[in-house]
Design a protein around this motif. Structure first.
Motif, mmCIF file in Angstrom:
data_model
loop_
_atom_site.group_PDB
_atom_site.id
_atom_site.type_symbol
_atom_site.label_atom_id
_atom_site.label_comp_id
_atom_site.label_asym_id
_atom_site.label_seq_id
_atom_site.Cartn_x
_atom_site.Cartn_y
_atom_site.Cartn_z
ATOM 1 N N MET A 101 0.838 -1.213 0.000
ATOM 2 C CA MET A 101 0.000 0.000 0.000
ATOM 3 C C MET A 101 0.870 1.259 0.000
ATOM 4 N N LYS A 102 0.685 2.076 -1.009
ATOM 5 C CA LYS A 102 1.482 3.304 -1.069
ATOM 6 C C LYS A 102 1.056 4.282 0.018
ATOM 7 N N LYS A 103 2.057 5.016 0.499
ATOM 8 C CA LYS A 103 1.774 6.005 1.540
ATOM 9 C C LYS A 103 2.408 7.343 1.147
ATOM 10 N N PRO A 104 1.843 8.417 1.633
ATOM 11 C CA PRO A 104 2.411 9.730 1.288
ATOM 12 C C PRO A 104 3.748 9.972 2.001
ATOM 13 N N LEU A 105 4.610 10.701 1.329
ATOM 14 C CA LEU A 105 5.941 10.981 1.862
ATOM 15 C C LEU A 105 6.338 12.402 1.462
ATOM 16 N N THR A 106 6.842 13.131 2.432
ATOM 17 C CA THR A 106 7.372 14.458 2.124
ATOM 18 C C THR A 106 8.878 14.425 2.374
ATOM 19 N N LEU A 107 9.615 14.828 1.393
ATOM 20 C CA LEU A 107 11.073 14.837 1.523
ATOM 21 C C LEU A 107 11.603 16.147 0.974
ATOM 22 N N GLN A 108 12.610 16.658 1.672
ATOM 23 C CA GLN A 108 13.287 17.807 1.094
ATOM 24 C C GLN A 108 14.608 17.306 0.527
ATOM 25 N N VAL A 109 14.764 17.451 -0.770
ATOM 26 C CA VAL A 109 15.990 16.964 -1.393
ATOM 27 C C VAL A 109 16.716 18.138 -2.041
ATOM 28 N N ASN A 110 17.917 18.362 -1.607
ATOM 29 C CA ASN A 110 18.728 19.479 -2.094
ATOM 30 C C ASN A 110 17.938 20.788 -2.054
ATOM 31 N N GLY A 111 17.203 20.967 -0.981
ATOM 32 C CA GLY A 111 16.481 22.216 -0.781
ATOM 33 C C GLY A 111 15.095 22.264 -1.391
ATOM 34 N N GLN A 112 14.757 21.275 -2.166
ATOM 35 C CA GLN A 112 13.452 21.285 -2.840
ATOM 36 C C GLN A 112 12.518 20.281 -2.168
ATOM 37 N N VAL A 113 11.280 20.706 -1.924
ATOM 38 C CA VAL A 113 10.329 19.816 -1.255
ATOM 39 C C VAL A 113 9.612 18.944 -2.282
ATOM 40 N N HIS A 114 9.557 17.634 -2.000
ATOM 41 C CA HIS A 114 8.841 16.703 -2.881
ATOM 42 C C HIS A 114 7.757 16.004 -2.087
ATOM 43 N N GLU A 115 6.591 15.880 -2.695
ATOM 44 C CA GLU A 115 5.533 15.091 -2.055
ATOM 45 C C GLU A 115 5.242 13.912 -2.955
ATOM 46 N N LEU A 116 5.384 12.733 -2.383
ATOM 47 C CA LEU A 116 5.317 11.520 -3.205
ATOM 48 C C LEU A 116 4.429 10.488 -2.536
ATOM 49 N N LEU A 117 4.032 9.497 -3.333
ATOM 50 C CA LEU A 117 3.345 8.330 -2.786
ATOM 51 C C LEU A 117 4.261 7.143 -3.013
ATOM 52 N N VAL A 118 4.709 6.494 -1.951
ATOM 53 C CA VAL A 118 5.660 5.395 -2.146
ATOM 54 C C VAL A 118 5.240 4.130 -1.400
ATOM 55 N N GLU A 119 5.746 3.034 -1.898
ATOM 56 C CA GLU A 119 5.498 1.731 -1.266
ATOM 57 C C GLU A 119 6.367 1.622 -0.010
ATOM 58 N N PRO A 120 5.920 0.870 0.977
ATOM 59 C CA PRO A 120 6.757 0.683 2.180
ATOM 60 C C PRO A 120 8.102 0.051 1.852
ATOM 61 N N SER A 121 8.175 -0.718 0.778
ATOM 62 C CA SER A 121 9.426 -1.408 0.457
ATOM 63 C C SER A 121 10.430 -0.502 -0.267
ATOM 64 N N GLU A 122 10.021 0.687 -0.649
ATOM 65 C CA GLU A 122 10.929 1.527 -1.441
ATOM 66 C C GLU A 122 12.004 2.172 -0.580
ATOM 67 N N THR A 123 13.219 2.106 -1.072
ATOM 68 C CA THR A 123 14.327 2.722 -0.345
ATOM 69 C C THR A 123 14.521 4.160 -0.823
ATOM 70 N N LEU A 124 15.254 4.876 -0.026
ATOM 71 C CA LEU A 124 15.604 6.243 -0.408
ATOM 72 C C LEU A 124 16.367 6.222 -1.732
ATOM 73 N N ASN A 125 17.222 5.213 -1.899
ATOM 74 C CA ASN A 125 17.987 5.101 -3.148
ATOM 75 C C ASN A 125 17.046 5.014 -4.340
ATOM 76 N N SER A 126 16.039 4.203 -4.216
ATOM 77 C CA SER A 126 15.128 4.025 -5.334
ATOM 78 C C SER A 126 14.291 5.292 -5.567
ATOM 79 N N VAL A 127 13.908 5.970 -4.497
ATOM 80 C CA VAL A 127 13.165 7.230 -4.664
ATOM 81 C C VAL A 127 14.042 8.256 -5.382
ATOM 82 N N LEU A 128 15.291 8.352 -4.959
ATOM 83 C CA LEU A 128 16.188 9.339 -5.572
ATOM 84 C C LEU A 128 16.448 9.009 -7.029
ATOM 85 N N ARG A 129 16.802 7.754 -7.281
ATOM 86 C CA ARG A 129 17.223 7.385 -8.626
ATOM 87 C C ARG A 129 16.047 7.236 -9.587
ATOM 88 N N LYS A 130 15.012 6.544 -9.147
ATOM 89 C CA LYS A 130 13.946 6.226 -10.087
ATOM 90 C C LYS A 130 12.883 7.317 -10.169
#
Ligand code: FES
Ligand code: FES
Lengths: 760, 162
Positions: B1-30
Motif C-alpha cells: 500500500m502506497k503512503k504519502p511521503l514528504t522529503l526535502q531533497v537538495n532544498g526542494q520539497v517533494h511530495e510523493l506516494l511510495v510503497e513501504p518497500s521503497e528505499t531512499l535510493n530508489s526514490v532518488l534514482r527512479k
C-alpha cells in the motif's frame, strides 16, 4: 614511431599531472554510467539460472510466470536461434538440454520493472535430472570423469599451450640448486563497483543499438552480431562511463545476448543490470590454477632452467581466461634471463563458474610462483635475494626464449631503487616478526598482437573556434587513458589541453580499435592520436603558410599561436588561421586521421614471436608484520617502482599503480570467492573481502627515468603493472618475517598459522 | 500500500506516494531521476549510494523512504553551489582521487559528513570515517590525500570568514 629522446622537461603538457578530463562530471554525479541510462518505453530483464552444477533440463514451464501482470516476454532456449558462441563455440546464451554450472542461464524475463521481472522468475518451473558433476581439474582429467561437453569426448580443452626452448632436462642436471613447488591460485573476481549490464534497442529499420560496458567495442560488435545472427553493420555499440572493468569487459557474455534476444522479442528497449549477488556469482573470475614449477641455477647464481606445468580450472565455457596461459608462459620464460625453459598448460573443463581474464591476465598468478621461487633459490644458493635478481635481470637487447625483444629495460634500476627505498639490509633484518619481500614483473608495454590487427584509429579535428576533438577507437575504463591521449594531442599541436576534448563512446563514428587490454591504450591509442595530431598540425601550418604568406617550413606553433621563425610580424592565433582557411572561396577545414598498428608480431603456433613492441618492467618491495598469535599479516609499507617509459601524467599513472597494488594486496591476503560444489558461497561485499580504507597500505610509487623510442613521447603501458608482482612480494616478505612459505593465495591468517605450526 | 511521503531533497520539497518497500535510493534514482547517487550493491556493502540525511551520512539503499518522512536529504547533485564545486569536490579533482568514478559520489558525501563533524581529521580519522565506502580503482591513497586537503582548505576558508 621515432621520437626525440625524451626529456620530458622540454614538453609543456605531456609529463604534467593534470586532473582527469572527466573528473568534474564524476565528482558532481553527472557522469552517466550504464545503470543511469533510461530510455522511453524501456523494459527490465532478469535471468533465471540453473542452480545445479550439472543437470539435464527435463521440462520448463513458464505459464504461471507469464500471467504475472507487467510481464511482457519470457524466453527459453527454444525461443532462440540456438547459435553457439565463445572462443570454442561451446555455449548457448540460454542453455538447451543440459546445464553445466549453477550460474547457467535457463530462462529470461522482460517486464515493466525489475521487481515484476524478479517475481516472474520465481514462478518459472524447471525440472532437472541431476548428473554427476566434477569440480577439480585433476579429477576432470581422469578417464572415468563425467564428461561436461559430451560432443568433445574429453574435459581437456583442445587448446595446447606448450612451449620448449633449450635442453631443460640437461640444464637441471647441471644446476647446483633446484627448487620445486606447487603453487595454487584460487577464485577471485574483478569486483568492479559498477556491475555488468546491457541495454539493447532495435530501431524502426531493425538496426540494433547496444549500451554496454565492453572494453573492446569492435570485437563486441562482431561477436554479439554472430551470436544473434545479426550482421555487424546493423549494430551500433555505445559505451557509457564504465564503472570499473579490469578485464571483465573482454568477452561477450550470455547477459549481452539475452538482452538483445529480449529486445528483439518485445520490440522495446530492454535493460539488464546485474545486482551485486549476480556480479559475484555470474561475472567472470580470475583464472584459477595449480602451478607446478621447478627452477634451477648454477653455483654462481646464474639461472639455468625453469619448467612449469599448469592445471587451469576453466569452468564449462572457454573465454579469454584460458588465454591467460599465454601470459603465464611469457613470464615463466621471460622474467629474468633463463636459457632453458619449458611450459605446459592444461585447460580443463569443470562444473565451476567459468573464468574470464582479469587485470594482468595471468601474470599475477605466474609471477606469484616465479618470484616466490626466486627467493627460495637465492636462499638455497646462499646469495642475497636482491643480488640474485640483479644478476639475472633482463636488460636491453635481451631476447626471451619466445623471441620477445627487450628494447628499453631498466629492471636493474627498479630493483635497486625498490631496495634502497624500503631499506633492504639483507634477509631477516627488518625487525622482530617483520619482513621485507621483493618481486619484479615483466609485462607487455607496447601493445600485444593477439588478433591479426593490434591497431587503433584516431581522428583529430580542429573546428572554427579552435576546439580540438580527438575521436578515437580507444576505450577508457577508468584509468586515465583519455586524459593521457588529450595531453598527447595538446602537446603535439602546442595548444592548451583545455581546448582538447575526446569522443570515443559510439562505434558509428569512432574508427576501429582492438580494445583495452594488455596495458595497451595509452601506448597504441596514444601513438594513433599523436599521428593524427601531427597530420592536423601539418594542415594547420599549410593553411597558415597561405594566410601569413610565409614558407611552411618557417612556421611553428607555440602556446596556440602560429608564427614565423624568421619574421616576428607574421603571427596569428591558431583558431584565426582555421577560420581564415575555412571562410573563403575554396576554403578547407582541418580534419586528419591515422591508424597506428604497431610493428609487433603475432606469435606462431609454437608461441614464438615478438608480441609487443616494448615491455614494461618493475619491482615491488613490501614491508610486512606477521602476528604469530593470529596469523594476521599487516602491510606496513609498500614500494612500487616502474620502468614505464616516460610518464605522460604522473598523478594518474601513480593512481593506477596504487589501485593495482591494492587489488594485489587483496589477492595476496584477503580475497577469495569460496566456491563449494560449483556455487559461490560468499556473494556479497560483507563476505568477499575487498581492501577497505582501514587495511589499505601506504603505497609509494616511483617511476625510474626512462623513455621508449616506440612510445608516444616515450611512454610504455602501465595499466596492469601494479597488481602483477604484489602477491609474490608479500609472500616473500612473510617468509622473511617468520620463515614460513605459503604457496597458496590468499595467504589467510589460517594458512599462516598452519604453516607456523608445521614449522615448529 | 502506497503512503504519502514528504522529503526535502537538495532544498526542494517533494511530495510523493511510495510503497513501504521503497528505499531512499530508489526514490532518488527512479522517481526524482537523481542518478548521481549510485547503487553498487543495494545491501549496505559498498557506500556508493551515500547521501546526507539531516547532515549525517547514510546508505540510501538501506534507508526506507517512509521511515524518513519530513527528512532533509542532500545528494551529490546538491553540493556544488551555482556551478562552483564544493571544496571537497575540488580536492578530489585536484588530487586525482578517482578513476572510474563510480564510487566518487559516495566518497564525496561521506567526506562531507566527516568534515562537517571533524574539520581537520587525521589520516586515522579519515580511514575510520570512510570504512563503509569501497573503491576498487584507486587504492584509496589519493582519496585520503584529497579528504585531508579539503579539510585544510575548508579550515582556511572558515578562518578567512571569522
Ligand atoms: S548501494 Fe548502498 S551500500 Fe552499496
Ligand atoms: S574510482 Fe572506480 S571504484 Fe573508486
Amino acid at each position: 614511431m621515432r621520437n626525440p629522446k625524451s626529456n620530458l622537461e622540454q614538453y609543456t603538457v605531456v609529463g604534467q599531472s593534470i586532473p582527469k578530463i572527466d573528473a568534474t562530471e564524476k565528482v558532481t554525479g553527472s557522469a552517466q554510467f550504464l545503470i543511469d541510462i533510461e530510455l522511453p518505453n524501456m523494459l527490465y530483464g532478469k535471468i533465471l539460472r540453473s542452480g545445479y552444477p550439472h543437470a539435464r533440463i527435463a521440462r520448463i514451464n513458464t505459464e504461471k510466470a507469464k500471467r504475472v501482470p507487467g510481464v511482457v516476454a519470457i524466453i527459453t532456449a527454444k525461443d532462440t536461434p540456438l547459435i553457439k558462441f565463445g572462443f570454442m563455440k561451446d555455449q548457448l546464451p540460454l542453455k538447451h538440454g543440459k546445464v553445466k554450472s549453477v550460474r547457467d542461464e535457463v530462462a529470461a524475463v522482460a517486464a515493466v520493472d525489475e521487481e515484476t521481472a524478479a517475481k516472474a522468475l520465481e514462478l518459472i518451473e524447471v525440472e532437472y535430472e541431476e548428473l554427476p558433476p566434477v569440480f577439480d581439474p585433476y579429477q576432470a582429467m581422469k578417464p572415468d570423469a563425467p564428461i561436461i561437453h559430451e560432443e568433445m569426448k574429453s574435459n581437456t580443452v583442445n587448446l595446447p599451450f606448450n612451449f620448449k626452448h633449450g635442453d631443460v632436462e640437461r640444464a637441471f642436471k647441471e644446476c647446483y640448486r633446484v627448487v620445486e613447488n606447487t603453487f595454487k591460485v584460487n577464485f577471485v573476481t574483478t569486483a568492479a563497483l559498477g556491475t555488468m549490464g546491457c541495454i539493447a534497442r532495435f530501431d524502426e529499420r531493425g538496426d540494433l543499438t547496444v549500451w554496454t560496458n565492453t572494453q573492446a567495442p569492435f570485437e563486441y560488435q562482431k561477436d554479439l552480431g554472430e551470436a544473434n545472427g545479426i550482421r555487424g553493420s546493423r549494430i551500433r555499440v555505445i559505451q557509457p562511463k564504465i564503472g570499473g572493468s579490469f578485464g571483465r569487459g573482454m568477452d561477450v557474455y550470455p547477459i549481452d545476448i539475452i538482452t538483445v534476444l529480449l529486445a528483439k522479442k518485445t520490440g522495446r528497449p530492454v535493460k539488464i543490470v546485474f545486482n551485486r549477488e549476480e556480479e559475484f556469482s555470474a561475472s567472470p573470475t580470475r583464472q584459477p590454477c595449480i602451478f607446478r614449477i621447478k627452477t634451477g641455477a648454477k653455483r654462481d647464481g646464474t639461472l639455468l632452467a625453469r619448467d612449469a606445468e599448469l592445471y587451469m580450472d576453466n569452468g564449462p565455457y572457454v573465454s579469454w581466461g584460458a588465454f591467460d596461459a599465454r601470459v603465464m608462459m611469457a613470464t615463466v620464460c621471460g622474467l629474468y634471463k633463463v636459457p632453458n625453459v619449458r611450459f605446459n598448460a592444461h585447460v580443463v573443463y569443470t562444473n565451476n563458474p567459468y573464468s574470464g581474464t582479469v587485470r594482468g591476465a595471468g601474470n599475477p598468478q605466474s609471477t606469484f610462483a616465479v618470484e616466490s621461487q626466486m627467493d627460495m633459490l637465492a636462499d638455497e644458493l646462499g646469495i642475497d635475494r636482491l643480488e640474485f635478481r640483479l644478476k639475472n635481470a633482463n636488460e636491453p637487447g635481451y631476447i626471451t626464449p619466445q623471441g620477445m625483444k627487450i628494447t628499453s629495460c631498466k629492471l636493474g634500476e627498479c630493483l635497486n631503487a625498490a631496495a634502497s627505498r624500503i631499506g633492504w639490509k639483507g634477509r631477516h633484518k627488518a625487525g622482530r616478526n617483520r619482513g621485507i619481500g621483493f618481486a619484479s614483473y615483466f609485462h607487455v608495454g607496447g601493445g600485444a598482437r593477439v588478433f591479426r590487427s593490434d591497431g587503433c584509429g584516431a581522428i583529430v579535428k580542429i573546428d572554427d573556434f579552435g576546439k580540438v576533438t580527438l575521436i578515437t577507437g580507444a576505450t577508457e575504463i577508468g584509468t586515465g587513458s583519455d586524459t593521457a591521449m588529450c595531453q598527447i594531442v595538446a602537446e603535439e599541436l602546442q595548444i592548451p589541453v583545455e581546448n582538447v576534448q575526446i569522443v570515443n563512446d559510439d562505434s558509428s563514428i569512432r574508427p576501429w580499435d582492438v580494445g583495452t587490454h594488455a596495458s595497451r591504450t595509452t601506448f597504441i591509442g596514444g601513438n594513433a592520436a599523436l599521428l593524427a595530431a601531427r597530420k592536423a598540425k601539418q594542415k594547420l601550418l599549410e593553411i597558415a603558410a597561405k594566410v601569413l604568406e610565409e614558407d611552411v617550413t618557417n612556421l611553428e606553433v607555440k602556446n596556440g599561436i602560429v608564427s614565423s621563425k624568421i619574421d616576428s610580424k607574421k603571427t596569428m592565433p591558431y583558431d584565426t588561421i582555421v577560420r581564415r582557411g575555412h571562410f573563403k572561396l575554396s576554403g578547407e577545414i582541418i580534419i586528419a586521421e591515422a591508424f597506428y598498428d604497431p610493428p609487433n608480431e603475432m606469435q606462431d603456433e609454437n608461441y614464438r614471436g615478438n608480441i609487443s613492441v616494448t615491455y614494461g618492467f618493475g619491482t615491488q618491495a613490501a614491508l610486512v608484520e606477521v602476528d604469530r598469535d593470529t596469523g594476521k599479516v599487516s602491510v606496513l609499507r609498500f614500494v612500487s617502482v616502474h620502468d614505464a617509459g616516460s610518464v605522460i601524467n604522473p598523478m594518474l599513472a601513480e593512481s593506477v599503480v596504487q589501485g593495482g597494488v591494492a587489488m594485489g594486496v587483496g589477492l595476496a591476503l584477503t580475497e577469495q570467492l569460496i566456491v563449494e560444489q560449483g556455487r559461490v558461497m560468499n556473494a556479497s561485499f560483507a563476505d568477499y573481502k575487498l581492501l577497505t580504507s582501514l587495511e589499505a597500505p601506504p603505497i609509494e610509487v616511483q617511476f625510474v627515468e626512462s623513455s621508449d623510442d616506440a612510445g608516444p613521447f616515450g611512454a610504455k603501458g602501465v595499466g596492469e603493472a601494479g597488481v602483477i608482482p604484489t602477491a609474490a612480494a608479500i609472500a616473500n616478505a612473510i617468509y622473511d618475517a617468520v620463515k614460513v612459505r605459503v604457496t597458496e593465495i590468499p595467504m589467510t591468517p589460517e594458512k599462516i598459522l598452519t604453516a607456523l605450526e608445521h614449522r615448529q | 500500500m502506497k503512503k504519502p511521503l514528504t522529503l526535502q531533497v537538495n532544498g526542494q520539497v517533494h511530495e510523493l506516494l511510495v510503497e513501504p518497500s521503497e528505499t531512499l535510493n530508489s526514490v532518488l534514482r527512479k522517481r526524482l531521476r537523481l542518478s548521481g547517487t549510485k547503487k553498487g550493491c543495494d545491501t549496505g556493502g559498498c557506500g556508493s549510494c551515500t547521501v546526507l540525511l539531516d547532515g549525517k551520512a547514510v546508505y540510501s539503499c538501506m534507508t526506507y523512504a517512509l521511515a524518513i518522512d519530513g527528512g532533509k536529504v542532500t545528494t551529490i547533485e546538491g553540493l556544488a553551489k551555482e556551478g562552483v564545486l564544493d571544496p571537497i569536490q575540488q580536492a578530489f579533482v585536484r588530487n586525482g582521487a578517482l578513476q572510474c568514478g563510480f564510487c566518487t559520489p559516495g566518497f564525496v558525501m561521506a567526506t562531507k559528513a566527516l568534515l562537517d563533524a571533524i574539520p581537520e581529521p587525521t589520516e586515522e580519522e579519515v580511514r575510520e570515517a570512510l570504512v563503509g565506502n569501497l573503491c576498487r580503482c584507486t587504492g584509496y591513497v589519493k582519496i585520503f590525500e584529497a579528504v585531508r586537503e579539503a579539510g585544510r582548505e575548508l579550515a582556511r576558508g572558515r578562518k578567512r570568514n571569522a
